[in-house]
Design a protein around this motif. Structure first.
Motif, PDB file in Angstrom:
ATOM      1  N   ALA A 292       0.829  -1.207   0.000  1.00  0.00           N
ATOM      2  CA  ALA A 292       0.000   0.000   0.000  1.00  0.00           C
ATOM      3  C   ALA A 292       0.861   1.253   0.000  1.00  0.00           C
ATOM      4  CB  ALA A 292      -0.925  -0.007   1.217  1.00  0.00           C
ATOM      5  N   ALA A 293       1.983   1.231   0.746  1.00  0.00           N
ATOM      6  CA  ALA A 293       2.855   2.403   0.815  1.00  0.00           C
ATOM      7  C   ALA A 293       3.518   2.682  -0.537  1.00  0.00           C
ATOM      8  CB  ALA A 293       3.926   2.184   1.881  1.00  0.00           C
ATOM      9  N   VAL A 294       4.067   1.635  -1.155  1.00  0.00           N
ATOM     10  CA  VAL A 294       4.729   1.823  -2.454  1.00  0.00           C
ATOM     11  C   VAL A 294       3.730   2.255  -3.505  1.00  0.00           C
ATOM     12  CG1 VAL A 294       5.931   0.616  -4.318  1.00  0.00           C
ATOM     13  CG2 VAL A 294       6.604   0.236  -1.960  1.00  0.00           C
ATOM     14  N   PHE A 295       2.577   1.576  -3.538  1.00  0.00           N
ATOM     15  CA  PHE A 295       1.559   1.920  -4.512  1.00  0.00           C
ATOM     16  C   PHE A 295       1.070   3.346  -4.289  1.00  0.00           C
ATOM     17  CE2 PHE A 295      -3.009   1.428  -5.965  1.00  0.00           C
ATOM     18  CZ  PHE A 295      -2.701   1.537  -7.310  1.00  0.00           C
ATOM     19  N   GLY A 296       0.855   3.709  -2.996  1.00  0.00           N
ATOM     20  CA  GLY A 296       0.380   5.056  -2.699  1.00  0.00           C
ATOM     21  C   GLY A 296       1.377   6.124  -3.084  1.00  0.00           C
ATOM     22  N   ALA A 297       2.650   5.933  -2.710  1.00  0.00           N
ATOM     23  CA  ALA A 297       3.677   6.924  -3.037  1.00  0.00           C
ATOM     24  C   ALA A 297       3.847   7.062  -4.540  1.00  0.00           C
ATOM     25  CB  ALA A 297       5.003   6.526  -2.388  1.00  0.00           C
ATOM     26  N   ASN A 298       3.923   5.933  -5.234  1.00  0.00           N
ATOM     27  CA  ASN A 298       4.113   5.972  -6.678  1.00  0.00           C
ATOM     28  C   ASN A 298       2.926   6.627  -7.380  1.00  0.00           C
ATOM     29  OD1 ASN A 298       5.833   4.906  -9.017  1.00  0.00           O
ATOM     30  ND2 ASN A 298       3.828   4.087  -9.518  1.00  0.00           N
ATOM     31  N   ASP A 299       1.714   6.262  -6.928  1.00  0.00           N
ATOM     32  CA  ASP A 299       0.519   6.839  -7.541  1.00  0.00           C
ATOM     33  C   ASP A 299       0.443   8.336  -7.271  1.00  0.00           C
ATOM     34  OD1 ASP A 299      -1.744   6.645  -9.067  1.00  0.00           O
ATOM     35  OD2 ASP A 299      -3.068   6.179  -7.399  1.00  0.00           O
ATOM     36  N   GLY A 300       0.793   8.737  -6.042  1.00  0.00           N
ATOM     37  CA  GLY A 300       0.778  10.167  -5.731  1.00  0.00           C
ATOM     38  C   GLY A 300       1.767  10.949  -6.573  1.00  0.00           C
ATOM     39  N   LEU A 301       2.977  10.402  -6.700  1.00  0.00           N
ATOM     40  CA  LEU A 301       4.002  11.065  -7.512  1.00  0.00           C
ATOM     41  C   LEU A 301       3.565  11.207  -8.964  1.00  0.00           C
ATOM     42  CD1 LEU A 301       7.138   9.204  -6.118  1.00  0.00           C
ATOM     43  CD2 LEU A 301       6.788  11.674  -6.002  1.00  0.00           C
ATOM     44  N   VAL A 302       3.164  10.096  -9.545  1.00  0.00           N
ATOM     45  CA  VAL A 302       2.882  10.072 -10.982  1.00  0.00           C
ATOM     46  C   VAL A 302       1.589  10.798 -11.313  1.00  0.00           C
ATOM     47  CG1 VAL A 302       2.431   8.576 -12.966  1.00  0.00           C
ATOM     48  CG2 VAL A 302       4.179   7.944 -11.307  1.00  0.00           C
ATOM     49  N   SER A 303       0.512  10.482 -10.564  1.00  0.00           N
ATOM     50  CA  SER A 303      -0.786  11.070 -10.912  1.00  0.00           C
ATOM     51  C   SER A 303      -0.789  12.579 -10.713  1.00  0.00           C
ATOM     52  CB  SER A 303      -1.901  10.425 -10.087  1.00  0.00           C
ATOM     53  OG  SER A 303      -1.740  10.715  -8.715  1.00  0.00           O
ATOM     54  N   ASN A 304      -0.180  13.059  -9.619  1.00  0.00           N
ATOM     55  CA  ASN A 304      -0.217  14.502  -9.399  1.00  0.00           C
ATOM     56  C   ASN A 304       0.761  15.236 -10.314  1.00  0.00           C
ATOM     57  OD1 ASN A 304      -2.091  15.873  -7.832  1.00  0.00           O
ATOM     58  ND2 ASN A 304      -0.540  16.669  -6.437  1.00  0.00           N
ATOM     59  N   LEU A 305       1.905  14.603 -10.632  1.00  0.00           N
ATOM     60  CA  LEU A 305       2.800  15.222 -11.616  1.00  0.00           C
ATOM     61  C   LEU A 305       2.090  15.322 -12.958  1.00  0.00           C
ATOM     62  CD1 LEU A 305       5.596  16.300 -12.447  1.00  0.00           C
ATOM     63  CD2 LEU A 305       6.211  13.937 -13.028  1.00  0.00           C
ATOM     64  N   ALA A 306       1.418  14.236 -13.357  1.00  0.00           N
ATOM     65  CA  ALA A 306       0.690  14.256 -14.627  1.00  0.00           C
ATOM     66  C   ALA A 306      -0.420  15.307 -14.600  1.00  0.00           C
ATOM     67  CB  ALA A 306       0.104  12.871 -14.896  1.00  0.00           C
TER      68      ALA A 306
ATOM     69  N   VAL B 255      15.228   2.349 -12.203  1.00  0.00           N
ATOM     70  CA  VAL B 255      15.073   2.818 -13.595  1.00  0.00           C
ATOM     71  C   VAL B 255      13.690   2.458 -14.130  1.00  0.00           C
ATOM     72  CG1 VAL B 255      15.922   2.521 -15.952  1.00  0.00           C
ATOM     73  CG2 VAL B 255      17.545   2.750 -14.066  1.00  0.00           C
ATOM     74  N   ARG B 256      13.214   1.270 -13.787  1.00  0.00           N
ATOM     75  CA  ARG B 256      11.870   0.874 -14.228  1.00  0.00           C
ATOM     76  C   ARG B 256      10.807   1.812 -13.666  1.00  0.00           C
ATOM     77  NH1 ARG B 256       9.492  -4.747 -12.123  1.00  0.00           N
ATOM     78  NH2 ARG B 256       9.364  -3.490 -10.206  1.00  0.00           N
ATOM     79  N   GLN B 257      10.926   2.128 -12.379  1.00  0.00           N
ATOM     80  CA  GLN B 257       9.965   3.037 -11.750  1.00  0.00           C
ATOM     81  C   GLN B 257      10.003   4.410 -12.414  1.00  0.00           C
ATOM     82  OE1 GLN B 257       8.439   1.350  -9.278  1.00  0.00           O
ATOM     83  NE2 GLN B 257       7.981   2.653  -7.521  1.00  0.00           N
ATOM     84  N   LEU B 258      11.211   4.874 -12.699  1.00  0.00           N
ATOM     85  CA  LEU B 258      11.368   6.188 -13.327  1.00  0.00           C
ATOM     86  C   LEU B 258      10.756   6.210 -14.720  1.00  0.00           C
ATOM     87  CD1 LEU B 258      12.677   9.042 -13.128  1.00  0.00           C
ATOM     88  CD2 LEU B 258      14.702   8.041 -14.214  1.00  0.00           C
ATOM     89  N   ALA B 259      11.027   5.173 -15.514  1.00  0.00           N
ATOM     90  CA  ALA B 259      10.527   5.127 -16.891  1.00  0.00           C
ATOM     91  C   ALA B 259       9.000   5.099 -16.925  1.00  0.00           C
ATOM     92  CB  ALA B 259      11.103   3.895 -17.596  1.00  0.00           C
ATOM     93  N   ILE B 260       8.405   4.285 -16.060  1.00  0.00           N
ATOM     94  CA  ILE B 260       6.942   4.190 -16.037  1.00  0.00           C
ATOM     95  C   ILE B 260       6.328   5.511 -15.599  1.00  0.00           C
ATOM     96  CG2 ILE B 260       4.990   3.079 -14.907  1.00  0.00           C
ATOM     97  CD1 ILE B 260       6.696   0.531 -14.753  1.00  0.00           C
ATOM     98  N   GLY B 261       6.874   6.099 -14.540  1.00  0.00           N
ATOM     99  CA  GLY B 261       6.324   7.356 -14.037  1.00  0.00           C
ATOM    100  C   GLY B 261       6.448   8.498 -15.025  1.00  0.00           C
ATOM    101  N   PHE B 262       7.611   8.671 -15.601  1.00  0.00           N
ATOM    102  CA  PHE B 262       7.821   9.760 -16.556  1.00  0.00           C
ATOM    103  C   PHE B 262       7.046   9.521 -17.851  1.00  0.00           C
ATOM    104  CE2 PHE B 262      11.905  12.234 -15.301  1.00  0.00           C
ATOM    105  CZ  PHE B 262      11.286  12.614 -14.121  1.00  0.00           C
ATOM    106  N   GLY B 263       6.886   8.251 -18.211  1.00  0.00           N
ATOM    107  CA  GLY B 263       6.113   7.941 -19.418  1.00  0.00           C
ATOM    108  C   GLY B 263       4.679   8.405 -19.282  1.00  0.00           C
ATOM    109  N   ALA B 264       4.065   8.095 -18.130  1.00  0.00           N
ATOM    110  CA  ALA B 264       2.680   8.502 -17.898  1.00  0.00           C
ATOM    111  C   ALA B 264       2.553  10.025 -17.836  1.00  0.00           C
ATOM    112  CB  ALA B 264       2.170   7.879 -16.598  1.00  0.00           C
TER     113      ALA B 264
END
Length: 357
Positions: free
Chosen positions: A139-153, A332-341
């Motif tokens: 939940a923590a990883v999913f939450g942090a990643n989703d917060g970073l990516v969704s709000n940046l997008a 690197v995988r996390q970065l690529a997915i996040g920046f891609g979105a």
């Protein structure tokens, strides 16, 4: 034996230092454990002493002054003396997997095999910690990643349309609050539903209490065991043993053990909800920070992207370490997915801004 070369002596002395440092790591971890886990860690430390003795024998009079272990092992020792958590066990597991002995003619095949076994021992010790951690950690990883990516997008997409900075900031804050509340509520409902589904598979205590009243010549107890995965022969044998001893715990043993492991791995509803809420909010705050500090336009976009990129790399590396995998690849995988979105959303924002203009 022929006189060893200076290169051999240097390598053997380094191996000696590393073995001593690894034994120190296990002893430090043992100080923070009790019972069986403590005994296992102390046994691993003793095993490293066998390897130490091998290098001492090869070095003979060339042992010299004690050398420092490699940086990673020294850092691991420092962490072990202060934390002793599953994080340290994960690092120790990865350290064992990097042993050079398999490709070194001066190390015996038994030593190379030992290192592989040690990796599995540490992996086994880390299982409980990973199970306890996995529900909340997911939940923590999913939450942090989703917060970073969704709000940046969201921030980049809205900003690309050309609206004022105040609108971008308000949108980012609204996205943070709405997303964090939604993630927290969603995680609670998801975990509670899964736990309730698992609990529905647990054997009914009333059924076990009925064992003494079964007809010994005709009953369906064996079908219970077959339904839980046993073969026909195993089920018949277990059923006969249960009726012969009237051991009312036997029906539930395997199911209860499996249920406990699954419940640990899922976590608790409130734990997952709070973890998801906090980490989503923390992640979603990062893209908003440049706008909070008054940056505008391209400067705000660049700073937000850099900050989010660093955070994505860190979360990816942590996932890699705890899973025993390569931190760099996961980062690197996390970065690529996040920046891609985020890039796709930014391009769409530019397109909508051009159309609106």
């Amino acid at each position: 034996m022929a006189q060893p070369s200076p290169a051999h002596i240097r390598r053997w002395r380094q191996y000696l230092a590393d073995e001593r440092a690894e034994a120190h790591v296990y002893r430090e971890l043992a100080k923070r454990r009790e019972g069986e886990e403590r005994d296992i860690l102390l046994a691993l430390a003793d095993a490293e002493a066998r390897h130490e003795a091998h290098w001492l024998e090869l070095l003979g009079p060339h042992v010299g002054k004690p050398r420092k272990a490699d940086t990673r092992t020294r850092v691991l020792g420092w962490l072990a003396s202060r934390f002793g958590s599953v994080f340290v066990l994960a690092l120790a597991q990865r350290a064992e997997s990097r042993s050079p002995y398999a490709n070194d003619a001066d190390a015996t095949p038994a030593m190379a095999a030992d290192e592989q076994i040690h990796e599995e021992v540490v992996r086994g010790l880390a299982v409980r910690g990973r199970n306890r951690l996995s529900g909340t950690f997911r939940a923590a990883v999913f939450g942090a990643n989703d917060g970073l990516v969704s709000n940046l997008a969201l921030v980049l997409g809205i900003g690309a349309t050309g609206v004022p900075t105040s609108v971008v900031l308000a949108t980012g804050v609204a996205g943070l609050l709405a997303g964090a509340l939604s993630m927290g509520a969603g995680e609670y409902v998801s975990v509670r539903s899964q736990l309730e589904l698992l609990q529905s598979t647990a054997p009914n205590p009333d059924t076990r209490a009925a064992l003494p009243d079964l007809d010994l010549a005709a009953n369906e107890l064996a079908l219970v065991y077959r339904a839980r995965g046993m073969t026909h022969e195993e089920a018949e044998e277990r059923a006969q043993e249960t009726l012969r001893t009237l051991d009312t715990t036997m029906i539930a043993d395997a199911a209860a053990a499996r249920e406990t492991d699954e419940h640990e791995a899922i976590g608790t509803g409130w734990g997952a909800a709070i973890s998801s809420f906090c980490f989503f909010a923390s992640g979603a705050l990062i893209p908003v920070l440049p706008y909070l500090f008054g940056l505008q336009g391209l400067a705000a976009v660049v700073v937000a992207a850099v900050l989010v990129g660093i955070a994505l790399l860190v979360t990816g590396a942590i996932v890699g370490v705890l899973s025993g995998a390569s931190p760099l690849k996961r980062a690197v995988r996390q970065l690529a997915i996040g920046f891609g979105a985020a890039a796709v959303t930014y391009v769409l924002g530019l397109a909508f801004g051009a159309v609106a203009g």
